[in-house]
Write an enzyme that holds these catalytic residues in place. Structure first.
Site, short mmCIF file in Angstrom:
data_model
loop_
_atom_site.label_atom_id
_atom_site.label_comp_id
_atom_site.label_asym_id
_atom_site.label_seq_id
_atom_site.Cartn_x
_atom_site.Cartn_y
_atom_site.Cartn_z
N LYS A 44 5.36 -26.84 -4.88
CA LYS A 44 6.23 -27.96 -4.51
C LYS A 44 5.64 -29.28 -5.00
O LYS A 44 6.34 -30.15 -5.50
CB LYS A 44 6.40 -27.99 -2.99
CG LYS A 44 7.21 -26.84 -2.43
CD LYS A 44 7.31 -26.94 -0.91
CE LYS A 44 8.07 -25.75 -0.33
NZ LYS A 44 8.13 -25.80 1.15
N GLU A 46 -8.93 -15.72 -6.99
CA GLU A 46 -8.63 -17.15 -7.03
C GLU A 46 -9.63 -17.93 -6.18
O GLU A 46 -9.87 -17.60 -5.02
CB GLU A 46 -7.20 -17.45 -6.53
CG GLU A 46 -6.87 -18.94 -6.59
CD GLU A 46 -5.39 -19.26 -6.41
OE1 GLU A 46 -5.09 -20.41 -6.10
OE2 GLU A 46 -4.56 -18.36 -6.62
N LYS A 64 -13.93 -40.22 -10.99
CA LYS A 64 -14.83 -41.30 -11.43
C LYS A 64 -15.84 -40.74 -12.43
O LYS A 64 -16.41 -39.67 -12.22
CB LYS A 64 -15.56 -41.90 -10.23
CG LYS A 64 -14.64 -42.67 -9.29
CD LYS A 64 -15.42 -43.29 -8.16
CE LYS A 64 -14.48 -44.05 -7.22
NZ LYS A 64 -15.22 -44.63 -6.06
N ASP A 74 -3.96 -31.29 -12.83
CA ASP A 74 -2.97 -32.34 -13.04
C ASP A 74 -3.66 -33.65 -13.45
O ASP A 74 -3.06 -34.71 -13.41
CB ASP A 74 -2.10 -32.55 -11.80
CG ASP A 74 -2.90 -32.83 -10.54
OD1 ASP A 74 -4.13 -32.60 -10.55
OD2 ASP A 74 -2.31 -33.28 -9.54
N ASP A 119 -11.02 -30.07 -7.46
CA ASP A 119 -11.33 -31.48 -7.26
C ASP A 119 -11.68 -32.09 -8.62
O ASP A 119 -12.62 -31.65 -9.28
CB ASP A 119 -12.52 -31.62 -6.31
CG ASP A 119 -12.73 -33.07 -5.84
OD1 ASP A 119 -12.43 -33.99 -6.63
OD2 ASP A 119 -13.20 -33.27 -4.71
#
Length: 238
Positions: A217, A68, A147, A179, A143
């Protein structure tokens, strides 16, 4: 653990290596994180070297290995390692408090199948991971560089996914999650253009979150607020 090479990209999306001191980059370690590094680094820490790891020697067995990139504070990585003792897990993170938190959780969970790097993932992947050695590579919530003028700085680019393909064994899987819907579209565009991969989605787009990726979470809160998360899984076929 005195210095690290951090991953940066220029405006053309080309990878730039820069040496930075941890002292300059790192947030403050808590006492618990510092103690966890001191206690568990000898058993679970991997110091960077430019030679490929002998995974059988590192883990004391021959087993499928999951890597990972950017595990954050490491809670989900430790959960995965604990839930799948038959697999080996390697995590890479440049944020030292995250390394400390991960090692603290791993020590508490008494996992023995996890090793961690405190180093730049690009260097580790390129030099320390043997070609054809990984069963799965995970890149969760990188990340998004949201933009438009910064999209070339996103880690998921043609050169990177070709490097990942080399490191995966045939049948190995590159698993991404984001996301940001725009980033998921970018990931799919890059992966669909890459050779040697097959999308595991039956619709040719995203997949449902697989059982092996724990719900964080942050993600659970996002679901309650109606925010989306997109999982993308491509298998190396050549």
């Amino acid at each position: 653990m005195s210095d690290v090479t951090t991953a940066e990209f220029n405006e053309d999306g080309k990878y730039i290596r820069k040496i930075r001191s941890f002292v300059l980059r790192e947030g403050r370690l808590t006492k618990g994180q510092s103690q966890a590094i001191e206690a568990h680094w000898p058993a679970m820490g991997l110091d960077y070297t430019p030679q490929p790891l002998d995974l059988t020697e590192v883990f004391g067995r021959d087993a499928d290995t999951v890597l990972e990139i950017g595990f954050g504070m490491g809670a989900s990585l430790v959960q995965m390692a604990s839930a799948s003792p038959e697999q080996n897990f390697i995590g890479i993170e440049v944020h030292k408090p995250g390394v400390g938190a991960c090692l603290a959780d791993a020590g508490e969970a008494k996992v023995t199948n996890l090793r961690v790097y405190h180093h730049d993932a690009m260097e580790v992947l390129e030099h320390s991971i043997a070609d054809g050695s990984l069963a799965r590579l995970q890149l969760f919530f990188p990340d998004p560089w949201h933009k438009k003028r910064h999209h070339k700085r996103r880690i998921v680019q043609a050169d990177f996914v070709e490097l990942v393909r080399r490191k995966l064994k045939i049948g190995g899987v590159f698993h991404m999650a984001t996301d940001w819907e725009n980033y998921s579209e970018h990931m799919l565009e890059v992966m669909n253009a890459a050779e040697g991969y097959k999308n595991q989605s039956t619709t040719g787009t995203v997949v449902e979150r697989p059982d092996h990726r724990p719900l964080t979470k942050f993600e659970a809160r996002g679901h309650r607020l109606g925010h989306g998360v997109w999982d993308i899984m491509f298998e190396r076929i050549a």
